[in-house]
Design a protein around this motif. Structure first.
Motif, PDB file in Angstrom:
ATOM      1  N   PHE A 153      27.770  48.110  95.804  1.00 35.83           N
ATOM      2  CA  PHE A 153      27.029  46.882  95.180  1.00 35.83           C
ATOM      3  C   PHE A 153      27.028  47.503  93.566  1.00 35.83           C
ATOM      4  O   PHE A 153      27.197  46.749  92.637  1.00 35.83           O
ATOM      5  N   VAL A 154      26.277  48.609  93.551  1.00 33.87           N
ATOM      6  CA  VAL A 154      25.900  49.266  92.158  1.00 33.87           C
ATOM      7  C   VAL A 154      27.232  49.546  91.444  1.00 33.87           C
ATOM      8  O   VAL A 154      27.255  49.077  90.067  1.00 33.87           O
ATOM      9  N   TYR A 155      28.178  50.101  92.009  1.00 32.42           N
ATOM     10  CA  TYR A 155      29.247  50.689  91.094  1.00 32.42           C
ATOM     11  C   TYR A 155      30.213  49.117  90.796  1.00 32.42           C
ATOM     12  O   TYR A 155      30.387  48.925  89.594  1.00 32.42           O
ATOM     13  N   TRP A 156      30.512  48.497  91.844  1.00 33.09           N
ATOM     14  CA  TRP A 156      31.477  47.251  91.563  1.00 33.09           C
ATOM     15  C   TRP A 156      30.733  46.426  90.460  1.00 33.09           C
ATOM     16  O   TRP A 156      31.385  45.602  89.671  1.00 33.09           O
ATOM     17  N   GLY A 157      29.429  46.178  90.865  1.00 33.36           N
ATOM     18  CA  GLY A 157      28.463  45.267  89.935  1.00 33.36           C
ATOM     19  C   GLY A 157      28.707  45.546  88.493  1.00 33.36           C
ATOM     20  O   GLY A 157      28.711  44.801  87.693  1.00 33.36           O
ATOM     21  N   CYS A 158      28.632  46.860  88.068  1.00 36.18           N
ATOM     22  CA  CYS A 158      28.524  47.563  86.859  1.00 36.18           C
ATOM     23  C   CYS A 158      30.038  47.524  86.267  1.00 36.18           C
ATOM     24  O   CYS A 158      29.960  47.102  84.948  1.00 36.18           O
ATOM     25  N   LEU A 159      30.972  47.586  87.000  1.00 30.97           N
ATOM     26  CA  LEU A 159      32.306  47.443  86.745  1.00 30.97           C
ATOM     27  C   LEU A 159      32.501  46.078  86.330  1.00 30.97           C
ATOM     28  O   LEU A 159      33.327  45.714  85.341  1.00 30.97           O
ATOM     29  N   VAL A 212      30.171  55.021  86.538  1.00 30.63           N
ATOM     30  CA  VAL A 212      30.046  56.221  87.694  1.00 30.63           C
ATOM     31  C   VAL A 212      28.759  57.008  87.567  1.00 30.63           C
ATOM     32  O   VAL A 212      28.143  57.382  88.427  1.00 30.63           O
ATOM     33  N   LEU A 213      28.268  57.092  86.272  1.00 27.98           N
ATOM     34  CA  LEU A 213      26.822  57.678  86.229  1.00 27.98           C
ATOM     35  C   LEU A 213      26.001  56.846  86.751  1.00 27.98           C
ATOM     36  O   LEU A 213      24.908  57.527  87.273  1.00 27.98           O
ATOM     37  N   VAL A 214      25.871  55.583  86.621  1.00 28.55           N
ATOM     38  CA  VAL A 214      24.992  54.767  87.219  1.00 28.55           C
ATOM     39  C   VAL A 214      25.146  54.942  88.690  1.00 28.55           C
ATOM     40  O   VAL A 214      24.065  54.972  89.375  1.00 28.55           O
ATOM     41  N   TYR A 215      26.303  55.043  89.267  1.00 26.60           N
ATOM     42  CA  TYR A 215      26.482  55.312  90.644  1.00 26.60           C
ATOM     43  C   TYR A 215      26.053  56.419  91.122  1.00 26.60           C
ATOM     44  O   TYR A 215      25.333  56.668  92.448  1.00 26.60           O
ATOM     45  N   SER A 238      30.301  43.785  99.632  1.00 29.54           N
ATOM     46  CA  SER A 238      30.838  44.548  98.270  1.00 29.54           C
ATOM     47  C   SER A 238      31.971  44.257  98.219  1.00 29.54           C
ATOM     48  O   SER A 238      32.230  44.530  96.759  1.00 29.54           O
ATOM     49  N   ILE A 239      33.034  44.016  98.899  1.00 28.80           N
ATOM     50  CA  ILE A 239      34.469  43.997  98.310  1.00 28.80           C
ATOM     51  C   ILE A 239      34.703  42.890  97.777  1.00 28.80           C
ATOM     52  O   ILE A 239      35.592  42.783  96.979  1.00 28.80           O
ATOM     53  N   LEU A 240      33.546  41.738  97.912  1.00 32.49           N
ATOM     54  CA  LEU A 240      33.963  40.515  97.221  1.00 32.49           C
ATOM     55  C   LEU A 240      33.762  40.840  95.565  1.00 32.49           C
ATOM     56  O   LEU A 240      34.562  40.286  94.823  1.00 32.49           O
ATOM     57  N   ILE A 241      32.795  41.436  95.317  1.00 31.20           N
ATOM     58  CA  ILE A 241      32.604  41.762  94.185  1.00 31.20           C
ATOM     59  C   ILE A 241      33.733  42.872  93.321  1.00 31.20           C
ATOM     60  O   ILE A 241      34.226  42.568  92.273  1.00 31.20           O
ATOM     61  N   MET A 242      34.335  43.709  94.372  1.00 34.30           N
ATOM     62  CA  MET A 242      35.452  44.455  94.142  1.00 34.30           C
ATOM     63  C   MET A 242      36.751  44.002  93.814  1.00 34.30           C
ATOM     64  O   MET A 242      37.263  44.192  92.716  1.00 34.30           O
ATOM     65  N   SER A 243      36.718  42.789  94.235  1.00 32.09           N
ATOM     66  CA  SER A 243      38.078  41.855  94.254  1.00 32.09           C
ATOM     67  C   SER A 243      38.248  41.450  92.764  1.00 32.09           C
ATOM     68  O   SER A 243      39.312  41.201  92.350  1.00 32.09           O
ATOM     69  N   VAL A 244      37.210  41.048  92.271  1.00 30.38           N
ATOM     70  CA  VAL A 244      37.077  40.455  90.841  1.00 30.38           C
ATOM     71  C   VAL A 244      37.067  41.789  89.691  1.00 30.38           C
ATOM     72  O   VAL A 244      37.795  41.695  88.586  1.00 30.38           O
ATOM     73  N   ALA A 245      36.071  42.565  89.864  1.00 31.53           N
ATOM     74  CA  ALA A 245      35.903  43.727  89.114  1.00 31.53           C
ATOM     75  C   ALA A 245      37.251  44.431  88.875  1.00 31.53           C
ATOM     76  O   ALA A 245      37.641  44.671  87.585  1.00 31.53           O
ATOM     77  N   THR A 246      37.994  44.985  89.998  1.00 36.08           N
ATOM     78  CA  THR A 246      39.186  45.639  89.647  1.00 36.08           C
ATOM     79  C   THR A 246      40.223  45.019  88.898  1.00 36.08           C
ATOM     80  O   THR A 246      40.882  45.465  88.152  1.00 36.08           O
TER      81      THR A 246
END
Length: 443
Positions: free
Chosen positions: A419-425, A393-396, A362-370
């Motif tokens: 995955f849910v949070y960072w994917g949405c972001l 956050v509501l989805v999370y 999941s941190i791979l998605i985080m790296s781009v989303a952030t």
């Protein structure tokens, strides 16, 4: 004080920020590692309190991020008088903000944890620990202001000195005060809180010394503009307000997550706090790049080079994804090694293994989303950031409420929420950035 769109400039700005971010993460990690040797209940209390303190920290970070956008814009315009006025009024806001947050914590924490925690021993220990730990907040918020000033003037390497002193203080005092070594009293949880407060105070003293030296060397007009200006403070709050609210939602969602995990039992909660510490350590590079992206985007816009924003963001994404891929591979290959750094309890390690494997991807998605999210902050469109954050956050929260609280799924299902949070972001922030073509808001 103007930036260029090059990989070397990105790395030069980001590397000291990454080192400075070690302060809270090493603090959390040292507390978790040492308290994990004391007992699972102490580890859990520290973890719950740390999330709440992190919430207060990030509200302050939202205020500082708004100040950073204004400082970076003025730095790009080479307006030193404007920077000095923004910094002086930022100091008033940070002090006032720290006092307000401390009062809210003293009054609100017993209600929040009394309503949500099931174990009375954990509740009492959490409140006692928090009431001591909260005294470090003014030092931390003022340190954040010092940090953003040096980042805005392209002197982020100054952050290294404060972070180095603070980390040495924190780890050393943790060992001495938690276990009662070297003639010090054995304080356990209280020792961890005192060590963290001392490290934050040490960081601030170092940064104040560096700031004073820089002001004298460069004849920076901060004291000629060191007076309250309601217009500047209002503009800062308008810009920072959405950022502070978004952190309340994001860290608040995380607080709810751990409250739900507490209902599973001590072992899943202890494992989750270890995973949070691991996430904090591996995310340092990504968050440093994201912070640098914020200030460099704002600086470029201040220079009138808005057409260079997208090429800059692509460079940040490339570096962030490459860095995170290396760490994700290490985590996936040696999950037990990381978990045993924190605890000797086989049950806690076994409980956290599957969740750590999920986290490593999941941190791979985080790296781009952030990166995308902070690029939007740099354009000054903080209200858009607030809307994006609330939606994600509501989805999370909906996911963890249904999956953890109602379906009672195992721990690794709960950690799939990353995955849910960072994917949405990624979808929302990245899509918004493309849709607006990085257009800036006038500040």
């Amino acid at each position: 004080m103007q930036f260029k769109v090059t990989y070397s400039e990105v790395i030069r700005l980001s590397a000291p920020i990454a080192f400075s971010l070690l302060l809270p993460q090493v603090s959390f990690m040292a507390n978790a590692v040492f308290l994990g040797r004391v007992g699972n209940e102490e580890l859990v209390i520290n973890g719950i309190c740390s999330i709440f303190y992190l919430l207060l920290t990030y509200i302050g970070f939202g205020l500082s991020n708004g100040i950073l956008v204004l400082l970076s814009r003025r730095a790009g315009q080479q307006d030193e008088a404007g920077m000095a006025a923004i910094f002086g009024n930022g100091l008033f806001l940070c002090l006032l903000g720290a006092i307000v947050l401390m009062l809210l914590a003293f009054g609100g924490a017993p209600f929040l944890f009394g309503f949500s925690l099931h174990d009375s021993n954990i509740f009492e220990g959490t409140i006692e620990f928090l009431y001591l730990r909260i005294w470090g907040l003014p030092f931390l918020m003022l340190s954040q202001l010092m940090n953003v000033f040096f980042i805005a003037i392209n002197r982020s390497r100054m952050l290294i000195y404060g972070a180095l002193v603070a980390n040495i203080l924190n780890v050393g005092l943790d060992y001495l005060l938690i276990f009662g070594k070297g003639g010090f009293p054995k304080l356990g949880l209280d020792g961890a809180a005192i060590a963290s407060i001392c490290s934050e105070a040490g960081y601030l003293l170092v940064m104040l010394g560096l700031f004073w030296r820089w002001v004298k060397q460069h004849h920076f007009p901060v004291f000629r503009n060191f007076k309250p200006d309601t217009q500047i403070m209002w503009r800062t709050l308008v810009l920072s307000g959405p950022l502070m609210l978004q952190y309340i939602f994001s860290i608040g969602g995380w607080q709810l997550f751990y409250i739900y995990i507490e209902h599973m039992g001590v072992a899943p909660l202890a494992a989750s706090h270890i995973l949070r510490s691991v996430l904090g350590i591996v995310g340092i590079g990504t968050w440093a790049l994201a912070s640098a992206c914020n200030t460099m985007v704002s600086n470029l816009i201040g220079q009138g080079k808005q057409h260079e924003v997208f090429p800059l963001v692509r460079k940040f994404i490339t570096l962030s994804l490459g860095y995170t891929f290396i760490l994700a591979t290490i985590l996936a290959c040696f999950p037990e090694t990381f978990l045993y750094l924190y605890t000797n309890d086989p049950e806690v390690v076994f409980t956290g293994l599957k969740s750590l494997n999920i986290l490593s991807f999941s941190i791979l998605i985080m790296s781009v989303a952030t990166i995308c999210f902070n690029a939007v902050i740099g354009t000054g469109r903080t209200r858009a950031n607030l809307v994006i954050e609330i939606f994600c956050v509501l989805v999370y929260v909906a996911y963890v409420t249904v999956v953890v609280e109602y379906w009672h799924k195992p721990l690794h299902w709960a950690w799939a929420s990353e995955f849910v949070y960072w994917g949405c972001l990624l979808l929302t922030a990245g899509g918004y950035l493309l849709f607006t073509k990085g257009k800036a808001r006038l500040l």
